[in-house]
Design a protein around this motif. Structure first.
Motif, PDB file in Angstrom:
ATOM      1  N   ASP A 393       0.822  -1.108   0.043  1.00 26.36           N
ATOM      2  CA  ASP A 393      -0.126   0.042  -0.144  1.00 26.36           C
ATOM      3  C   ASP A 393       0.997   1.198  -0.118  1.00 26.36           C
ATOM      4  OD1 ASP A 393      -2.421   1.510  -0.031  1.00 26.36           O
ATOM      5  OD2 ASP A 393      -3.166   0.167   1.441  1.00 26.36           O
ATOM      6  N   THR A 394       0.224   2.282  -0.053  1.00 22.86           N
ATOM      7  CA  THR A 394       1.188   3.497  -0.277  1.00 22.86           C
ATOM      8  C   THR A 394       1.725   4.018   0.996  1.00 22.86           C
ATOM      9  OG1 THR A 394      -0.088   4.360  -2.222  1.00 22.86           O
ATOM     10  CG2 THR A 394       1.137   6.124  -1.007  1.00 22.86           C
ATOM     11  N   GLY A 395       3.137   4.130   0.997  1.00 20.24           N
ATOM     12  CA  GLY A 395       3.781   4.538   2.357  1.00 20.24           C
ATOM     13  C   GLY A 395       4.079   3.873   3.515  1.00 20.24           C
ATOM     14  N   PRO A 396       4.000   2.505   3.511  1.00 17.40           N
ATOM     15  CA  PRO A 396       4.334   1.743   4.625  1.00 17.40           C
ATOM     16  C   PRO A 396       6.108   1.980   4.935  1.00 17.40           C
ATOM     17  CG  PRO A 396       4.375   0.412   2.847  1.00 17.40           C
ATOM     18  CD  PRO A 396       3.939   1.465   2.243  1.00 17.40           C
ATOM     19  N   ILE A 397       6.975   2.427   4.045  1.00 13.77           N
ATOM     20  CA  ILE A 397       8.230   2.519   4.473  1.00 13.77           C
ATOM     21  C   ILE A 397       8.572   3.675   5.093  1.00 13.77           C
ATOM     22  CG2 ILE A 397      10.642   2.789   3.511  1.00 13.77           C
ATOM     23  CD1 ILE A 397       9.433  -0.055   3.376  1.00 13.77           C
ATOM     24  N   GLU A 398       8.087   4.785   4.527  1.00  9.61           N
ATOM     25  CA  GLU A 398       8.238   6.437   5.168  1.00  9.61           C
ATOM     26  C   GLU A 398       7.101   6.716   6.081  1.00  9.61           C
ATOM     27  OE1 GLU A 398       8.336   5.653   2.038  1.00  9.61           O
ATOM     28  OE2 GLU A 398      10.450   5.965   1.448  1.00  9.61           O
ATOM     29  N   MET A 399       6.006   6.234   5.939  1.00 10.07           N
ATOM     30  CA  MET A 399       4.884   6.917   6.456  1.00 10.07           C
ATOM     31  C   MET A 399       4.110   6.294   7.528  1.00 10.07           C
ATOM     32  SD  MET A 399       3.473   9.108   3.062  1.00 10.07           S
ATOM     33  CE  MET A 399       1.987   9.541   4.295  1.00 10.07           C
ATOM     34  N   MET A 400       3.823   4.992   7.192  1.00  7.07           N
ATOM     35  CA  MET A 400       3.046   4.005   8.032  1.00  7.07           C
ATOM     36  C   MET A 400       3.741   2.859   8.490  1.00  7.07           C
ATOM     37  SD  MET A 400       1.028   6.147   6.207  1.00  7.07           S
ATOM     38  CE  MET A 400      -0.023   5.380   4.804  1.00  7.07           C
ATOM     39  N   PRO A 401       4.992   2.978   9.205  1.00  2.00           N
ATOM     40  CA  PRO A 401       5.833   1.744   9.435  1.00  2.00           C
ATOM     41  C   PRO A 401       5.573   1.027  10.775  1.00  2.00           C
ATOM     42  CG  PRO A 401       6.931   3.745  10.161  1.00  2.00           C
ATOM     43  CD  PRO A 401       5.473   3.966   9.716  1.00  2.00           C
ATOM     44  N   TRP A 402       4.053   0.504  10.876  1.00  2.00           N
ATOM     45  CA  TRP A 402       3.709   0.129  12.064  1.00  2.00           C
ATOM     46  C   TRP A 402       4.502  -1.125  12.540  1.00  2.00           C
ATOM     47  CZ3 TRP A 402       2.535   4.743  12.487  1.00  2.00           C
ATOM     48  CH2 TRP A 402       1.321   5.129  11.725  1.00  2.00           C
ATOM     49  N   GLY A 403       4.725  -0.903  13.724  1.00  2.18           N
ATOM     50  CA  GLY A 403       5.516  -2.106  14.387  1.00  2.18           C
ATOM     51  C   GLY A 403       7.034  -2.156  14.318  1.00  2.18           C
ATOM     52  N   VAL A 404       7.527  -1.355  13.126  1.00  5.10           N
ATOM     53  CA  VAL A 404       9.175  -1.305  12.915  1.00  5.10           C
ATOM     54  C   VAL A 404       9.447   0.125  12.732  1.00  5.10           C
ATOM     55  CG1 VAL A 404       8.987  -3.342  11.544  1.00  5.10           C
ATOM     56  CG2 VAL A 404       8.501  -1.119  10.458  1.00  5.10           C
ATOM     57  N   GLU A 405       8.816   0.969  13.774  1.00  5.34           N
ATOM     58  CA  GLU A 405       9.146   2.419  13.604  1.00  5.34           C
ATOM     59  C   GLU A 405      10.644   2.597  14.202  1.00  5.34           C
ATOM     60  OE1 GLU A 405       4.688   2.226  14.851  1.00  5.34           O
ATOM     61  OE2 GLU A 405       6.349   0.893  15.173  1.00  5.34           O
ATOM     62  N   ASN A 406      11.198   1.586  15.008  1.00  3.17           N
ATOM     63  CA  ASN A 406      12.603   2.036  15.281  1.00  3.17           C
ATOM     64  C   ASN A 406      13.765   1.696  14.290  1.00  3.17           C
ATOM     65  OD1 ASN A 406      11.575   2.942  17.835  1.00  3.17           O
ATOM     66  ND2 ASN A 406      11.496   0.884  18.733  1.00  3.17           N
ATOM     67  N   LEU A 407      13.031   0.811  13.061  1.00  3.76           N
ATOM     68  CA  LEU A 407      14.200   0.471  12.400  1.00  3.76           C
ATOM     69  C   LEU A 407      14.516   1.831  11.346  1.00  3.76           C
ATOM     70  CD1 LEU A 407      12.721  -2.945  11.033  1.00  3.76           C
ATOM     71  CD2 LEU A 407      14.523  -2.693  12.885  1.00  3.76           C
ATOM     72  N   THR A 408      15.730   1.530  10.845  1.00  2.00           N
ATOM     73  CA  THR A 408      16.159   2.719   9.802  1.00  2.00           C
ATOM     74  C   THR A 408      15.179   2.264   8.598  1.00  2.00           C
ATOM     75  OG1 THR A 408      17.900   1.302   8.937  1.00  2.00           O
ATOM     76  CG2 THR A 408      18.276   3.043  10.629  1.00  2.00           C
ATOM     77  N   ILE A 409      15.242   3.440   7.532  1.00  2.00           N
ATOM     78  CA  ILE A 409      14.570   3.175   6.280  1.00  2.00           C
ATOM     79  C   ILE A 409      15.057   1.840   5.578  1.00  2.00           C
ATOM     80  CG2 ILE A 409      14.047   4.395   4.271  1.00  2.00           C
ATOM     81  CD1 ILE A 409      12.372   5.193   6.340  1.00  2.00           C
ATOM     82  N   PRO A 410      16.503   1.959   5.483  1.00  2.00           N
ATOM     83  CA  PRO A 410      16.981   0.647   4.621  1.00  2.00           C
ATOM     84  C   PRO A 410      16.701  -0.475   5.583  1.00  2.00           C
ATOM     85  CG  PRO A 410      18.897   2.384   4.871  1.00  2.00           C
ATOM     86  CD  PRO A 410      17.557   2.926   5.824  1.00  2.00           C
TER      87      PRO A 410
END
Length: 685
Positions: A393-410
């Protein structure tokens, strides 16, 4: 057997064998597809023609349409750079010059999209007989790049078109995009996706629907389900397919296989209701109508969403937002929500989109479904056997990273790729994904797996041979009269008669009708619009006030404000909480015999109405006033059935189990049940 008979028998056997050989030879003879080129040369070999997409003067395997798709894919991947592969794995909202379709303020990371008002008023009306028809509204975007930069520098070949121009404008733009792609190093064509464009809908916020367009105008998805007509559903999909392919749209971000089991979820308008079997039938017909039995040159590739079912949201809050990040299953009906996705897989859906939500209270890791290996790899891939594209879906990496908020983008890319995502929606810049591979967090072999699936879709659609369309023909085809006549029938079949205890309906000719629609968009001086349509064969007489009328017809359009107007708390489904002046409505009901029509974009609670006087109730799910008047006058007898249960009270709503369809909630939950619907020869309860 005589010698003559033996001769005839042997001759017939010989001829039959010869015919079989000839048929086999004919079957093996390649059929020249139609080629279209703007800049590359055409190669000729043994009387057949091919496009020299990489401009090297020789016929490469990926350019040879005679070869199996798998062979062509492997050859092309071998010629692509890592940068080209990574760009190929992004799908971005595209910009169309002058369409006025974008807001430049990007939403804050982790908070979901910015608020958007999705409503209409009298100033927006395009057709006076259709209160749902309005001009396109601005939408928020996540990350987009100018088309030329996206193609030439970022190597993007997947785009989402959210703009709402004419058919010819879309077709011309699509042709220009394909010409740009053809001029690139390898000549890889683009694929353009869209959200639904054929439905009359209230909430046309980004990612939900494009709203009213130049395309044929059908009921909302709930209305299609209310028809209970799978044959007409397939006809709809085939008509829409013709319109989409005519303008160069070859990928559908649709349809929602989610079930409307949590009445407070604000995306119910885009579902086919609460029943898994009905939704399964609808999804099957839609996929077969858009794609055919397999992808081909006339197909629109479908993206079924949102796996494993977006309906059972905790408190009905949506996972576009951090306050609604959890899906839960208090009724233990997780498997029930998988049924429509199983139907989609059996029908051959080209792609499946996981939702943002993180599962709560299940045996799965509490991370968003795009990061959830047990959901994608173990359940969707292995258990259900899905072989197609996994489109985030649109934006799970940068905007809606539920459960992985503490991970870096890579690290988020790494986890999502390990889970099985092939195509990332919501960003146009491949820089971070490229760095993820270069840093060794993801192998190029894993990237190749996704690129193989994405390329296969394009080859099967015939885009490498001819990605172009005839813009003038598109303008003539899209929304033509014949298509709209079918859509008009569907609109009438979508309307549900819920109550006719006073036998007011159908109205007799010459009945004096005061026809009022009530929609509060927060901008107009008054939410009330009085209609005095003309030209109806039944010769109803429309008057300007209730005092002049024999009968009052009031059409209520409640609204919770749209998905992206969410305030972080569960919505109240009472009419008064959804921009309806209940006192005004009750005054109408008490003044004259009243036909109450209500547009159900959610299962609104009706307990504030004067139940003793509200004796005639109709349900609509996105339709025109002409269709409603045909039902009221008896020009068309109502046949629709409710696609979901209407709760008896807000308390019942609060006490519901989010994963359980209303029809299976305890006795006393329903005012009207799933499947309810009368006709004029029915006995009202």
């Amino acid at each position: 057997m005589t010698h003559l008979a033996k001769y005839r028998f042997r001759t017939s056997v010989f001829l039959a064998g010869a015919l079989l050989i000839m048929a086999a030879v004919a079957a093996q003879k390649p059929q020249q597809p139609a080629l279209a080129s703007r800049s590359v040369k055409i190669l000729t070999q043994k009387g057949l023609t091919f496009k020299d997409l990489n401009k090297n003067g020789t016929l490469d395997r990926y350019e040879d349409w005679r070869l199996p798709v798998e062979t062509r894919v492997k050859d092309l991947i071998g010629q692509m750079t890592l940068e080209e592969k990574v760009g190929f794995m992004l799908i971005s909202t595209t910009r169309m010059g002058g369409d006025n379709a974008f807001q430049q303020n990007a939403p804050a990371a982790g908070r979901g999209p910015t608020e958007i008002t999705s409503a209409f008023n009298e100033e927006d009306l395009v057709q006076p007989n259709n209160i749902f028809t309005r001009k396109p509204l601005p939408v928020p975007i996540m990350s987009a790049a100018g088309t030329t930069k996206a193609v030439t520098q970022f190597h993007l070949r997947h785009f989402i078109l959210r703009a709402n121009p004419s058919a010819q404008t879309i077709a011309d733009w699509a042709n220009n995009l394909q010409a740009l792609c053809e001029s690139s190093r390898l000549g890889i064509p683009a694929i353009v996706a869209s959200n639904p464009r054929n439905h009359i809908t209230i909430d046309a916020a980004v990612g939900l629907s494009v709203g009213t367009t130049a395309f044929s105008k059908w009921p909302g998805e709930l209305g299609l389900a209310a028809m209970r007509d799978l044959k007409l559903t397939r006809e709809f999909a085939d008509i829409a397919r013709q319109e989409w392919t005519a303008v160069g749209l070859r990928k559908g971000y649709m349809y929602m296989a989610d079930l409307a089991t949590e009445p407070r979820w604000q995306r119910i308008e885009g579902t086919f209701g609460e029943d898994a079997d009905l939704a399964s039938g609808m999804i099957r017909e839609l996929i077969l109508g858009f794609q055919g039995t397999q992808l081909g040159t006339n197909s629109v590739a479908m993206t079924t969403k949102h796996f494993p079912g977006g309906g059972p949201q905790e408190n009905g809050l949506d996972s576009h937002f951090d306050w609604g990040k959890y899906a839960h299953y208090p009724g233990g009906m997780f498997e029930y929500h998988l049924k429509p996705f199983k139907a989609a897989i059996e029908a051959g859906t080209s792609a499946i989109m996981p939702y943002y939500s993180s599962p709560k209270g299940k045996e799965f890791e509490e991370v968003g479904f795009s990061y959830n290996q047990a959901i994608i790899q173990d359940l969707l891939r292995k258990q259900l056997g899905f072989k197609g594209i996994i489109n985030s879906d649109t934006g799970p990496i940068e905007m809606m990273p539920w459960g992985v908020e503490n991970l870096t983008i890579p690290q988020r890319y790494q986890k999502a790729l390990a889970a099985g995502v092939d195509l990332f929606s919501g960003t146009a810049d491949p820089t971070v994904l490229l760095a993820t591979v270069q840093q060794g967090l993801v192998t190029e072999a894993r990237i190749n797996e996704s690129v193989e699936r994405l390329l296969s879709e394009k080859f099967k659609l015939g885009l490498f041979e001819n990605p172009y369309v005839d813009a003038r023909k598109a303008q003539q085809l899209v929304g033509n009269t014949q298509f709209q006549q079918k859509a008009d029938l569907a609109q009438r079949k979508s309307i549900v008669l819920l109550r006719n205890s006073a036998k007011v309906l159908p109205l007799r000719p010459k009945t004096k009708v005061y026809f009022e629609t009530y929609y509060d968009n927060g901008r107009s001086a008054s939410p009330i619009t009085v209609h005095k349509p003309t030209g109806f064969a039944n010769a109803l007489e429309f008057v300007s006030s209730k005092e002049e009328a024999d009968v009052v017809l009031v059409w209520l359009i409640p609204s919770a404000g749209g998905l992206f107007a969410s305030a972080g708390k569960p919505i109240d489904l009472s009419l008064s909480k959804n921009k309806i002046d209940v006192g005004h409505v009750n005054d109408l009901i008490k003044s004259k015999p009243t036909i109450l029509a209500i547009n159900f974009s959610s299962p609104w609670v009706l307990d504030e109405l004067d139940s003793g006087q509200a004796k005639t109730i109709l349900a609509t799910f996105g339709t025109t006033s002409n269709a409603l008047l045909d039902i009221v006058s008896g020009s068309y007898k109502p046949t629709g059935k409710l696609p979901f249960t209407i709760p008896v009270s807000q308390r019942a709503v609060v006490e519901n189990k989010s994963d359980v369809p209303g029809g299976r909630e305890p006795d006393g939950y329903a005012l009207f049940k799933f499947g309810d619907g009368l006709s004029y020869d029915s006995v009202d309860r």
